[in-house]
Enzyme design. Structure first.
Site, PDB file in Angstrom:
ATOM      1  N   GLN A   1     -27.340 -17.194  10.298  1.00 61.17           N
ATOM      2  CA  GLN A   1     -28.047 -17.791   9.283  1.00 61.17           C
ATOM      3  C   GLN A   1     -27.506 -17.855   8.101  1.00 61.17           C
ATOM      4  O   GLN A   1     -28.129 -18.331   7.226  1.00 61.17           O
ATOM      5  CB  GLN A   1     -29.516 -16.992   9.158  1.00 61.17           C
TER       6      GLN A   1
ATOM      7  N   HIS B   1     -31.992  -9.886  15.203  1.00 64.59           N
ATOM      8  CA  HIS B   1     -32.361 -10.884  16.015  1.00 64.59           C
ATOM      9  C   HIS B   1     -31.978 -10.050  17.449  1.00 64.59           C
ATOM     10  O   HIS B   1     -30.935  -9.389  17.394  1.00 64.59           O
ATOM     11  CB  HIS B   1     -31.604 -12.099  15.937  1.00 64.59           C
TER      12      HIS B   1
ATOM     13  N   LYS C   1     -27.049 -24.288  14.523  1.00 57.76           N
ATOM     14  CA  LYS C   1     -27.753 -24.186  13.152  1.00 57.76           C
ATOM     15  C   LYS C   1     -27.261 -24.832  11.936  1.00 57.76           C
ATOM     16  O   LYS C   1     -27.653 -24.703  10.850  1.00 57.76           O
ATOM     17  CB  LYS C   1     -28.150 -22.614  13.045  1.00 57.76           C
TER      18      LYS C   1
ATOM     19  N   CYS D   1     -37.800 -13.481  17.785  1.00 60.94           N
ATOM     20  CA  CYS D   1     -36.865 -12.757  18.581  1.00 60.94           C
ATOM     21  C   CYS D   1     -36.266 -11.695  17.731  1.00 60.94           C
ATOM     22  O   CYS D   1     -35.109 -11.342  17.459  1.00 60.94           O
ATOM     23  CB  CYS D   1     -35.585 -13.723  18.678  1.00 60.94           C
TER      24      CYS D   1
ATOM     25  N   ASP E   1     -23.493 -10.563  12.142  1.00 62.63           N
ATOM     26  CA  ASP E   1     -24.126 -11.929  12.808  1.00 62.63           C
ATOM     27  C   ASP E   1     -24.352 -12.935  11.737  1.00 62.63           C
ATOM     28  O   ASP E   1     -25.216 -12.717  10.957  1.00 62.63           O
ATOM     29  CB  ASP E   1     -25.578 -11.408  13.372  1.00 62.63           C
TER      30      ASP E   1
HETATM   31  N1  PLP Z   1     -28.894 -14.193  15.416  1.00 61.72           N
HETATM   32  C1  PLP Z   1     -29.552 -14.845  14.506  1.00 61.72           C
HETATM   33  C2  PLP Z   1     -29.954 -14.191  13.197  1.00 61.72           C
HETATM   34  C3  PLP Z   1     -30.517 -15.887  14.996  1.00 61.72           C
HETATM   35  O1  PLP Z   1     -31.379 -16.385  13.852  1.00 61.72           O
HETATM   36  C4  PLP Z   1     -30.085 -16.494  16.236  1.00 61.72           C
HETATM   37  C5  PLP Z   1     -31.104 -17.734  16.432  1.00 61.72           C
HETATM   38  O2  PLP Z   1     -32.083 -17.842  16.312  1.00 61.72           O
HETATM   39  C6  PLP Z   1     -29.217 -15.790  16.991  1.00 61.72           C
HETATM   40  C7  PLP Z   1     -28.528 -14.892  16.584  1.00 61.72           C
HETATM   41  C8  PLP Z   1     -28.769 -16.360  18.423  1.00 61.72           C
HETATM   42  O3  PLP Z   1     -27.733 -17.477  18.203  1.00 61.72           O
HETATM   43  P1  PLP Z   1     -27.752 -18.650  19.429  1.00 61.72           P
HETATM   44  O4  PLP Z   1     -28.764 -19.628  19.352  1.00 61.72           O
HETATM   45  O5  PLP Z   1     -26.412 -19.044  19.222  1.00 61.72           O
HETATM   46  O6  PLP Z   1     -27.421 -17.696  20.619  1.00 61.72           O
END
Ligand code: PLP
Length: 416
Positions: A213, A133, A236, A374, A210
């Site tokens: 998900q 992302h 989420k 994204c 990260d």
């Molecule tokens: N990383 C991943 C894999 C995501 O799916 C998302 C959100 O869609 C993010 C980071 C961003 O997270 P945040 O909404 O907490 O900024």
């Protein structure tokens, strides 16, 4: 504050129809049709217990944390710190190694600015996977620009898995940090983070995982993963927006300078200098999203009452059903077929633009996401400008999947 986790109890399989009624928004109608919400990878829906926890805080306990000795102040602080402890147990980490912040984007930026920026230099490399992302790409680019370090990309195989031999070969001595999603928000690929972090550690590479998900969909044992940093986002995982956390190894938290300065993160301030608070508070300047974290604590309680193993099994079942039905549609192509993938289905139908499909589905009450999610570098690799993405959660039903597929066939017919 740091109670070790007891072995998670096996929770009996819940009545999934009953679980669904916990989510007030899922009874909504959109365009005169019952809502079918298939955008949980974007943000999750909230059970009543989370909404009520936030409401109850503002109605009965509202006060700032760590500042007042009066009863409300103590209640607010206890509830806020209680949420940190719940989240720590959920992740199986120590509460004093868990920095509460606004979400994954902030968490990764904290690592970028406070860990990477002071350490990296020209000649160093940041290794980032192709499936990241933007929140796990752009902060590293900013660090690279300022330090002269370079970014190397770990590529994927045709089914959307990480190319592990290539990844390990890319872990050369110049690589100082590896940034990697636990679960891809586009492909659903679940990366073997434990094995990868072990390999990175052997080579002295610091790992940033990260978990945006992953945390909503499977039982996590962050301590066992063996990474250096793990980021999650509350919205989420059935929690409020603007909540999240960064777990970091104690030695990193102690060595890292504060990222944002202000109240709460200090022990003593004078014009001659400031003595900072201990971690994690040293990274939590200013008034936090108190109500949000209390809601996140309630979300953790809720997820654990359903049972993370039950959630994973339910979502696997829904994924198998949806994949089977979607593949029956002529010209439909799914992006991401890695074994053991999570319940995220990116797809396109030949001859139909992703946004047109999503717009027509909305007319049928079906909420999916369309676009680049994204993840521009991943879409470039896939060779497409956009995809549709249906992302499932345990509160979805088999009936919704059937109705989604009917609506999709209708949309395709209109665009043909
Ligand atoms: N990383 C991943 C894999 C995501 O799916 C998302 C959100 O869609 C993010 C980071 C961003 O997270 P945040 O909404 O907490 O900024």
């Amino acid at each position: 504050m740091n109670a070790p986790r007891t072995a998670p109890a096996t929770i009996p399989t819940p009545d999934w129809d009953g679980v669904r009624t916990d989510f007030p928004l899922l009874t909504r109608e959109i365009q005169g049709k019952s809502l079918i919400y298939l955008d949980s990878a974007n943000t999750g829906q909230k059970p009543a217990s989370v909404i009520e926890a936030v409401d109850d805080f503002y109605r009965r306990h509202n006060a700032n944390v760590s500042r007042a000795v009066h009863t409300l102040g103590t209640e607010a602080t206890d509830a806020y710190e209680g949420a940190r402890s719940k989240l720590a147990r959920f992740l199986n980490v120590r509460a004093d190694e868990l920095v509460l912040c606004s979400g994954t984007t902030f968490a990764i930026n904290l690592v970028a600015y406070s860990w990477a920026l002071p350490r990296l230099k020209s000649g160093d490399t940041l290794l980032v996977s192709r499936m990241e992302h933007h929140a796990n790409i752009v902060p590293w680019q900013l660090v690279a620009e300022r330090t002269g370090a370079r970014i190397k990309v770990a590529e994927l195989t045709a089914d959307g898995s990480l190319d592990l031999p290539a990844l390990y070969a890319a872990m050369t001595t110049d690589v100082k940090l590896l940034a990697l999603a636990h679960v891809s928000n586009v492909l659903g690929t679940v990366n073997p983070v434990r094995e990868i972090c072990r390999e990175a550690r052997k080579r002295g590479i610091v790992t940033v995982v990260d978990g945006s998900q992953a945390a909503p969909h499977r039982a996590l044992d962050v301590a066992a993963i063996g990474c250096d940093f793990y980021a999650i986002t509350g919205h989420k995982m059935c929690g409020p927006t603007g909540t999240g956390a960064l777990w970091a190894r104690r030695e990193h938290l102690q060595a890292m300078p504060p990222f944002i300065g202000g109240g709460e993160m200090i022990r003593e301030v004078s014009f001659e200098g400031t003595v900072f608070n201990d971690a994690p508070h040293k990274f939590e300047a200013g008034t936090p999203n108190i109500a949000g974290f209390i809601g996140l604590g309630a979300a953790v309680d809720y997820l654990q009452s359903v049972g993370m193993a039950n959630i994973e099994a339910r979502e696997n079942e829904l994924l198998a059903h949806a994949t089977e039905e979607l593949l029956k549609i002529d010209g439909l192509r799914i992006f991401g077929r890695a074994p053991g993938k999570a319940a995220v289905i990116s797809f396109l139908i030949e001859g139909a633009h992703a946004h047109d499909l999503a717009t027509l589905l909305d007319l049928e009450g079906v909420a999916i996401r369309s676009g680049q999610h994204c993840a521009h570098p991943l879409l470039q690799f896939l060779g497409v400008a956009a995809t549709c993405r249906a992302s499932l959660a345990f509160y979805n039903t088999h009936d919704e999947i059937e109705r989604f597929v009917v609506a999709l066939k209708k949309a395709r017919g209109l665009l043909a």
